[in-house]
Design a protein around this motif. Structure first.
Motif, short mmCIF file in Angstrom:
data_model
loop_
_atom_site.label_atom_id
_atom_site.label_comp_id
_atom_site.label_asym_id
_atom_site.label_seq_id
_atom_site.Cartn_x
_atom_site.Cartn_y
_atom_site.Cartn_z
N CYS A 123 74.31 50.38 -21.01
CA CYS A 123 73.22 50.92 -21.84
C CYS A 123 73.45 50.60 -23.31
N LEU A 124 74.68 50.81 -23.77
CA LEU A 124 75.01 50.51 -25.17
C LEU A 124 74.79 49.03 -25.48
N ALA A 125 75.14 48.16 -24.53
CA ALA A 125 75.03 46.71 -24.74
C ALA A 125 73.58 46.27 -24.91
N GLN A 126 72.67 46.99 -24.26
CA GLN A 126 71.26 46.63 -24.37
C GLN A 126 70.63 47.16 -25.67
N LEU A 127 71.30 48.10 -26.30
CA LEU A 127 70.79 48.66 -27.54
C LEU A 127 71.37 47.97 -28.77
N GLY A 128 72.61 47.46 -28.66
CA GLY A 128 73.29 46.89 -29.81
C GLY A 128 73.59 45.41 -29.70
N GLN A 129 74.33 44.91 -30.67
CA GLN A 129 74.69 43.49 -30.69
C GLN A 129 75.82 43.19 -29.72
N SER A 130 76.85 44.07 -29.70
CA SER A 130 77.99 43.84 -28.82
C SER A 130 78.70 45.17 -28.57
N VAL A 131 79.41 45.24 -27.44
CA VAL A 131 80.19 46.42 -27.10
C VAL A 131 81.59 45.98 -26.69
N HIS A 132 82.59 46.56 -27.36
CA HIS A 132 83.98 46.38 -26.91
C HIS A 132 84.42 47.72 -26.35
N ARG A 176 75.22 42.11 -14.12
CA ARG A 176 74.00 42.43 -14.83
C ARG A 176 73.69 41.40 -15.92
N GLY A 177 74.57 40.41 -16.10
CA GLY A 177 74.36 39.37 -17.10
C GLY A 177 74.56 39.86 -18.52
N LEU A 178 75.37 40.89 -18.69
CA LEU A 178 75.58 41.45 -20.02
C LEU A 178 76.78 40.78 -20.68
N GLY A 179 76.54 39.61 -21.22
CA GLY A 179 77.60 38.81 -21.82
C GLY A 179 78.05 39.29 -23.18
N ASN A 180 77.39 40.30 -23.73
CA ASN A 180 77.78 40.83 -25.05
C ASN A 180 78.72 42.03 -24.90
N THR A 181 79.37 42.15 -23.74
CA THR A 181 80.33 43.22 -23.51
C THR A 181 81.72 42.63 -23.27
N SER A 182 82.75 43.38 -23.68
CA SER A 182 84.12 43.04 -23.34
C SER A 182 84.85 44.32 -23.00
N VAL A 183 85.64 44.29 -21.94
CA VAL A 183 86.38 45.47 -21.50
C VAL A 183 87.86 45.16 -21.61
N GLU A 184 88.57 45.96 -22.37
CA GLU A 184 90.01 45.77 -22.58
C GLU A 184 90.77 46.92 -21.93
N THR A 185 91.78 46.58 -21.14
CA THR A 185 92.63 47.61 -20.56
C THR A 185 93.61 48.07 -21.63
N ALA A 186 93.40 49.29 -22.12
CA ALA A 186 94.20 49.79 -23.25
C ALA A 186 94.11 51.30 -23.33
N ASP A 187 95.14 51.90 -23.93
CA ASP A 187 95.17 53.32 -24.20
C ASP A 187 94.65 53.54 -25.61
N ALA A 188 93.51 54.18 -25.74
CA ALA A 188 92.89 54.36 -27.06
C ALA A 188 93.79 55.15 -28.01
N MET A 189 94.67 55.97 -27.46
CA MET A 189 95.54 56.78 -28.30
C MET A 189 96.66 55.95 -28.94
N ALA A 190 96.84 54.71 -28.47
CA ALA A 190 97.88 53.85 -29.02
C ALA A 190 97.35 52.50 -29.48
N TRP A 191 96.06 52.24 -29.25
CA TRP A 191 95.45 50.94 -29.55
C TRP A 191 95.44 50.68 -31.05
N GLN A 192 95.68 49.43 -31.39
CA GLN A 192 95.67 49.02 -32.80
C GLN A 192 94.65 47.91 -33.01
N THR A 193 93.91 47.97 -34.09
CA THR A 193 92.96 46.92 -34.42
C THR A 193 92.62 46.96 -35.91
N ASP A 194 92.27 45.80 -36.45
CA ASP A 194 91.75 45.73 -37.81
C ASP A 194 90.23 45.69 -37.82
N ALA A 195 89.64 45.62 -36.63
CA ALA A 195 88.19 45.55 -36.53
C ALA A 195 87.56 46.90 -36.90
#
Length: 217
Positions: free
Chosen positions: A96-105, A124-143
């Protein structure tokens, strides 16, 4: 018995989601066209459009359709916006988020859920999505993201969730102690966020978001 899923989807929108003050036409359109049954285990498929939190395994659940509708409406995702989802689960809300926005991580701590969601989203052909196996409580990103959507409850809102917001970004999160939790939309910087209380509910905790154990003498 053959279920008319299109009719069930329309009934869900008109009898559950819209009466719960979800009136955003883009949100209603997405919910009304996304096949929820494709994101539900076969054993529960006939209940895909019921006003229920459906089990997806490992003690986790899909949120009720009404809560998903309010979540999407609160975030107000625009077509040019990047979204971070914390807790992929079945992948339905990701779609649902992917159809509303530009991209979903999307971050998912359970590799089984992550793999299944990738398959469903690709189907579903939703190529603007990416799923990462990660623990959000420890995840690091500059994005930085225009919207952060947390699909499980947290006892306390981690400051790291706010740090991932771009200027003018929004964070949707359900927080507090079961059985009475508050859904909130937060804006602004990590030091002085503005919070709007949206509604009360009770959903399972995000892994790592549970209350700290209390020791009683």
């Amino acid at each position: 018995m053959t279920i008319d899923y299109a009719q069930a989807r329309e009934n869900m929108v008109e009898q559950q989601v819209r009466p719960w003050e979800v009136l955003d036409p883009r949100v209603l359109s997405v919910i009304g066209s996304t096949p929820r049954e494709a994101f539900v285990d076969e054993a529960h498929r006939e209940l895909a459009y019921a006003d229920l939190s459906l089990p997806i395994g490992h003690g986790q659940f899909m949120m009720k359709p009404v809560i998903e509708g309010r979540t999407l409406q609160a975030l107000g995702i625009q077509l040019n916006e990047r979204v971070l989802e914390i807790g992929t689960g079945s992948g339905y809300l990701t779609a649902c988020l992917a159809q509303l926005g530009q991209s979903v991580h999307s971050l998912e701590i359970d590799p089984t859920f992550a793999d299944a969601a990738r398959t469903r989203l690709a189907a579903r052909g939703l190529g603007n999505t990416s799923v990462e196996t990660a623990d959000a409580m420890a995840w690091q990103t500059d994005a930085r993201f225009d919207a952060v959507c947390v699909t499980g409850a947290v006892a306390e809102i981690p400051s790291r969730f706010l740090e991932w917001l771009a200027p003018n970004g929004r964070l949707f999160v359900i927080h507090g102690q079961s059985p009475v939790m508050e859904a909130a939309l937060l804006r602004g910087n990590v030091n002085a966020p503005q919070a709007d209380s949206l509604f009360e509910t009770d959903i399972p905790y995000l892994v790592g978001g549970e209350p700290a154990p209390r020791f009683v003498l």
